[in-house]
Structures are given as structure tokens and as C-alpha cells.
Scaffold this active site. Structure first.
Site, mmCIF file in Angstrom:
data_model
loop_
_atom_site.group_PDB
_atom_site.id
_atom_site.type_symbol
_atom_site.label_atom_id
_atom_site.label_comp_id
_atom_site.label_asym_id
_atom_site.label_seq_id
_atom_site.Cartn_x
_atom_site.Cartn_y
_atom_site.Cartn_z
ATOM 1 N N ILE A 132 0.842 -1.192 0.000
ATOM 2 C CA ILE A 132 0.000 0.000 0.000
ATOM 3 C C ILE A 132 0.880 1.246 0.000
ATOM 4 O O ILE A 132 1.767 1.384 0.856
ATOM 5 C CB ILE A 132 -0.948 -0.017 1.228
ATOM 6 N N GLU B 30 -18.570 8.315 16.203
ATOM 7 C CA GLU B 30 -17.810 7.492 17.155
ATOM 8 C C GLU B 30 -17.481 8.309 18.391
ATOM 9 O O GLU B 30 -17.543 7.836 19.519
ATOM 10 C CB GLU B 30 -16.521 6.982 16.500
ATOM 11 N N GLU B 31 -17.122 9.572 18.142
ATOM 12 C CA GLU B 31 -16.653 10.428 19.236
ATOM 13 C C GLU B 31 -17.770 10.806 20.214
ATOM 14 O O GLU B 31 -17.496 11.333 21.279
ATOM 15 C CB GLU B 31 -15.982 11.690 18.672
ATOM 16 N N ASP C 255 -8.401 2.445 14.115
ATOM 17 C CA ASP C 255 -8.669 3.745 14.728
ATOM 18 C C ASP C 255 -7.347 4.268 15.300
ATOM 19 O O ASP C 255 -6.859 3.749 16.309
ATOM 20 C CB ASP C 255 -9.720 3.555 15.840
#
Ligand code: DPN
Ligand code: ZN
Length: 311
Positions: free
Chosen positions: A33, A160-161, A189
């Protein structure tokens, strides 16, 4: 860096060449990648935040702009995308779900990470890093013509936060039958922390099947000659809802507000006595707040784990 899976070697029985070996490729290689490509996606997230009041937070325009941009890249690469809406704190939230065409839909491998930032800043390490790496890996599936046996699905989670809201909404929205088709969930994450550690989610206390995912991620780092530590991220990220549903989970993490010990600095480099990410949840979580080596290694390990798990 490229990580090879020694399939041919595993198929050699007492020096005999089996029919299966003859038919199989010499090695199944996960693609290397390009960290430059991942960084260019991070620059895009930074630009989106800068054009939208400095953040990409739930309920703010920079979040939906992030969803729309990632979606456009995936649509152009032939993914089947959908935006799932939910409400949290009086604002509309969005999950972006992307299916890679093909594979056994009764046997789904899912990867995800949260796309929202806190309101304090642009959220480039937290969690532009995981979001951008997953995007680049999705694009490389198509670019390399990967045709896995299993079906692969990605999720970019909203809110998410605010307490893992989007991923929890997604898992709860699945019919029992669809939930049981998901055989693995891998979460990413914070994978580019400036004072990076190399943590793999511990399978201890997680659904059975998680250990194989843990070991696969560890093997990816081992092949890069990078030592790892196990970490119990518990309920601190989006794998939690999947684990509660009994789905095997795994992931990698380069550290947040925790302090690097001197033993860890000896093992990994960086600065002892300093946070893994001094800009955690702050306005300085910009494109300058990224360790390119950690970002690169994690992206290659994610690809390795995906190619091996979905093959
Ligand atoms: N969930 C991360 C955040 O968004 O603040 C922090 C974190 C990630 C903590 C992974 C532990 C493990
Ligand atoms: Zn965060």
C-alpha cells in the site's frame, strides 16, 4: 513494503507437487500500500476540515463532506455504496457502507473505522489515518483485481466520538441473519500516531475466532520485523458493537493519550515519557501529526490481514 503469504510452501507435502499446488499461484501477495496515496487522502480530509470550520465532527458540514468524498472515490472504483442515516444529539449522522462486488455473501469479512473527528480539530490521526488507509486498501482491491472467496465490506462510521453511535446503530440495524453472515470485523482507529506504538487488539475476552485475527495481524508486523504489544481497547472503539454481537474482532492501534514507557521507546524508537499522540482530540491533530512510517506499516499490515482473511 510487501508481505508475502507463503502458500506454495504450505502446500508442499514431502517434496511432492500436488495438483492443488500446481494450480495455485506461487504466492498470494497482498499489495504494497502506497503511503503517499494514503497521505494524499489525509490531505483531502485536512482540506475538507479547513473549508468547514476546522473540523469533521458529527453534525458539522465537514463530516458529511468527508462521507461524500470517500463515497465518490469508492463509487468510481465500482463498489456498491450506501449511506445509512441515524440521529444523535439532535443531529443527523451518517455511516458509509461499501461492498466489494463478488465473494460469498454468506461469509462476510468486514473492515471499518470512524470517519468523524472531535469538534476541536480536523482529526487527521484520529481517525483520518484509519479512514484513509481503508480507502486506499479498498481502491487497491479493485486495482489489483483481487477476487476473494469471501465477500468484503467496509464501514466508515459516524459519531464514534459521541460514544460509538454509528457503528452501534449499524450492528443493531442488521437482521439476525445478516449479522450471522459477518464472520470477522477488523477495526482501525489511529494508525499514524506521531510517537507511535505498535499495538494489536488482544483477543482475550473477545468472541471466539478473535484469536486468529489477532495472530494474523501480529504475523503481518512480524514479517516487517516490527515488535508488537497486545492492548485491550475494550469499549473505546467501533469493534465493540460487533464483539457484543458475537462477531470475532481485531484491529491495530498506534496509541492515543497514553505515555510511551522507556521500554517501549527502546523497542520502537520515539520519545519516552511523552504521549503516543500529544495532539489527541486537539486542534493540532493536522497532517503534521502523522508518523509516516507507522501509517505505512499499519496500511501494509491491514492489507496483509485482509488478503489472508478474505482469500
Ligand atoms: N476511539 C479513539 C477515539 O476516537 O478517541 C481512541 C482509541 C482508539 C482508544 C483505539 C483506544 C483504542
Ligand atoms: Zn477520538
Amino acid at each position: 513494503m510487501r508481505i508475502l503469504i507463503a502458500l506454495a510452501a504450505a502446500l508442499t507435502v514431502a517434496g511432492a507437487t500436488t495438483a492443488a499446488q500446481a494450480a495455485a499461484p506461487a504466492a498470494l501477495a497482498a499489495p504494497n500500500i502506497s503511503v503517499a496515496n494514503v497521505q494524499s487522502h489525509l490531505s483531502q480530509f485536512q482540506s475538507i476540515a479547513s473549508a468547514n470550520g476546522g473540523n469533521r465532527a458529527h453534525g458539522r458540514p465537514g463530516y458529511l463532506a468527508s462521507v461524500n468524498w470517500v463515497k465518490s472515490k469508492l463509487d468510481a472504483a465500482g463498489f456498491t455504496t450506501r449511506v445509512q442515516q441515524f440521529t444523535s444529539g439532535g443531529a443527523t449522522g451518517y455511516n458509509l457502507i461499501a461492498d466489494y462486488p463478488g465473494g460469498d455473501t454468506g461469509n462476510v469479512v468486514m473492515l471499518g473505522g470512524h470517519l468523524d473527528s472531535v469538534t476541536a480539530g480536523p482529526g487527521i490521526n484520529d481517525n483520518g489515518s484509519g479512514s484513509a488507509s481503508l480507502l486506499e486498501i479498498a481502491l487497491q482491491m479493485r486495482a489489483t483485481g483481487f477476487q476473494p472467496t469471501k465477500h468484503v465490506r467496509f464501514g466508515w462510521w459516524g459519531a464514534e466520538e459521541l460514544g460509538l453511535v454509528g457503528s452501534t446503530y449499524y450492528v443493531n440495524s442488521l437482521a439476525t441473519s445478516d449479522r450471522s453472515r459477518i464472520k470477522a470485523y477488523l477495526n482501525f482507529d489511529m494508525t499514524g500516531s506521531p510517537n507511535a506504538g505498535y499495538f494489536v487488539y488482544s483477543a482475550s475476552g473477545q468472541p471466539s475466532g478473535s484469536l486468529a485475527l489477532q495472530q494474523r495481524l501480529q504475523a503481518g508486523f512480524t514479517s516487517l520485523n516490527v515488535q508488537t504489544e497486545l492492548t485491550s481497547v475494550g469499549g473505546r472503539s467501533d469493534h465493540a458493537a460487533f464483539a457484543r454481537a458475537g462477531i470475532p474482532v481485531g484491529g491495530t492501534f498506534t496509541g492515543a493519550e497514553g505515555t510511551k514507557t522507556s521500554a517501549q521507546a527502546q523497542k520502537w524508537g520515539g520519545t519516552a515519557g511523552q504521549a503516543f499522540d500529544r495532539c489527541y482530540h486537539r486542534s493540532c491533530d493536522t497532517t503534521s501529526n502523522i508518523n509516516a512510517t507507522a501509517l505505512d506499516r499499519n496500511a501494509d499490515v491491514i492489507a496483509y490481514a485482509l488478503w489472508a482473511t478474505a482469500a
